[in-house]
Enzyme design. Structure first.
Site, PDB file in Angstrom:
ATOM      1  N   GLU A  54       0.823  -1.215   0.000  1.00  5.90           N
ATOM      2  CA  GLU A  54       0.000   0.000   0.000  1.00  5.90           C
ATOM      3  C   GLU A  54       0.858   1.266   0.000  1.00  5.90           C
ATOM      4  O   GLU A  54       0.493   2.282  -0.590  1.00  5.90           O
ATOM      5  CB  GLU A  54      -0.931   0.013   1.218  1.00  5.90           C
ATOM      6  CG  GLU A  54      -2.054  -0.989   1.167  1.00  5.90           C
ATOM      7  CD  GLU A  54      -3.129  -0.583   0.171  1.00  5.90           C
ATOM      8  OE1 GLU A  54      -2.860  -0.619  -1.042  1.00  5.90           O
ATOM      9  OE2 GLU A  54      -4.245  -0.250   0.601  1.00  5.90           O
ATOM     10  N   THR A  88      -6.524  10.144  -4.493  1.00  6.16           N
ATOM     11  CA  THR A  88      -6.522  10.001  -3.033  1.00  6.16           C
ATOM     12  C   THR A  88      -5.837  11.218  -2.402  1.00  6.16           C
ATOM     13  O   THR A  88      -6.284  11.729  -1.378  1.00  6.16           O
ATOM     14  CB  THR A  88      -5.795   8.701  -2.612  1.00  6.16           C
ATOM     15  OG1 THR A  88      -6.414   7.633  -3.326  1.00  6.16           O
ATOM     16  CG2 THR A  88      -5.899   8.441  -1.126  1.00  6.16           C
TER      17      THR A  88
END
Ligand code: ADP
Length: 307
Positions: free
Chosen positions: A128, A181
């Site tokens: 991630e 994001t």
């Protein structure tokens, strides 16, 4: 065992009151991955079907997560990863997390499970880190553990799995727009007032308590976000309308999935979740916004072995 085929589920992070600490695992949407042992050491991503994503193991979260696991154990062989991608990257339902979690889960199984599911989380988090710059666990934890997960702390890592009430269903709509994001993050204020902090603490406490006691009304009453949603809502088409029709259709509550653009609702029972799906769909059809929509039970297992 030489080869394993797995289902790597989509996940919803934040869940309104649980900004940056809560996540839940979905059941009806996810990727499939095939992982094979190879005589050549190292990691290879030989095939990705369904989306255009890097095969380079240093640029794909699955490769980075797999490499991190292999740094922590000696093995005489390597691994070949094949990804069948159903979760669109950037949808806000843990596309990268499914790959990172799936890679470490599959390799661990082929190695005879030297690591527990909890121990796999930090390896998947490294994956991630490749895409978000931060090794966050809010999607990889529910993908690996299933049900709901609460990140109590990062230092030390302390993640608690909470069983989902049996009749809890999610409806998730994904408008086909892109939200970065980083843009969604930048909208959230760095400081939060005392009043908002108190409200958020009350709601997260209520939500967790509602999960443990299967109190659906309490879950619904607690589904509010004081920290991110007020600022991020502007990024999502017709967000307020979606929230209103979800409630009218009987949902317990709704909010932004991860950093968006997907929007989730929670309902008691599949019938209500389907009614919410129809209500959500009508809003976007009337506005000519393309979308994908899913109804899913909360997945209590996390990643599943297909064969
Ligand atoms: P989501 O918003 O659904 O959680 P993410 O933001 O987690 O999606 O991930 C999307 C980004 O991660 C994209 O930039 C994509 O190119 C990158 N990426 C790298 N490897 C993968 C992978 N195996 N699966 C999905 N996305 C990946």
């Amino acid at each position: 065992m030489k080869e394993i085929k797995i289902f790597a589920p989509a996940t919803v992070a934040n869940i309104s009151c649980g900004f940056d600490v809560l996540g839940m695992c979905l059941d009806t949407i996810g990727d499939e991955m095939i992982i094979r042992k190879t005589s050549k050491k190292g990691v290879l991503i030989s095939k990705i079907v369904g989306q255009v994503l890097p095969l380079d193991i240093t640029k794909n979260v699955a490769g980075v997560a797999a490499l991190t696991l292999l740094k922590n154990i000696e093995t005489p062989f390597g691994f070949d990863i094949e990804i069948h991608k159903n979760i669109k990257p950037g949808s806000g339902i843990g596309s990268s997390a499914a790959s990172a979690a799936g890679a470490v889960f599959g390799i661990n199984k082929l190695l005879g499970e030297p690591f527990s599911l909890q121990e796999l989380i930090p390896f998947a988090m490294e994956g991630e880190k490749l895409v978000s710059g931060v090794a966050h666990a809010d999607n990889v934890a529910p993908a690996l553990l299933g049900d709901f997960t609460l990140i109590r702390s990062y230092k030390p890592l302390d993640i608690i799995k909470i069983t989902a009430p049996k009749e809890l269903y999610a409806t998730v709509i994904h408008p086909q727009i892109e939200i970065k994001t980083s843009d969604a993050r930048n909208l959230v204020k760095q400081t939060v007032s005392l009043n908002k902090t108190i409200a958020q603490m009350g709601n997260i406490g209520g939500f967790i308590s509602g999960l443990y006691t299967e109190n659906y009304d309490l879950i619904g009453r607690s589904l509010h976000d004081e920290i991110a949603e007020p600022y991020r809502a502007t990024l999502i088409p017709a967000f307020e309308n979606l929230k209103i029709v979800a409630k009218k259709a009987g949902a317990l509550g709704s909010g932004i999935s991860g950093s968006g653009p997907s929007v989730f609702a929670l309902s008691k029972g599949k019938e209500t979740a389907i009614a919410v799906k129809n209500a959500f769909a009508t809003i976007y059809k009337n506005k000519s916004i393309d979308f994908e929509i899913h109804v899913s039970k909360i997945n209590s297992e996390g990643i599943k072995i297909i064969r």
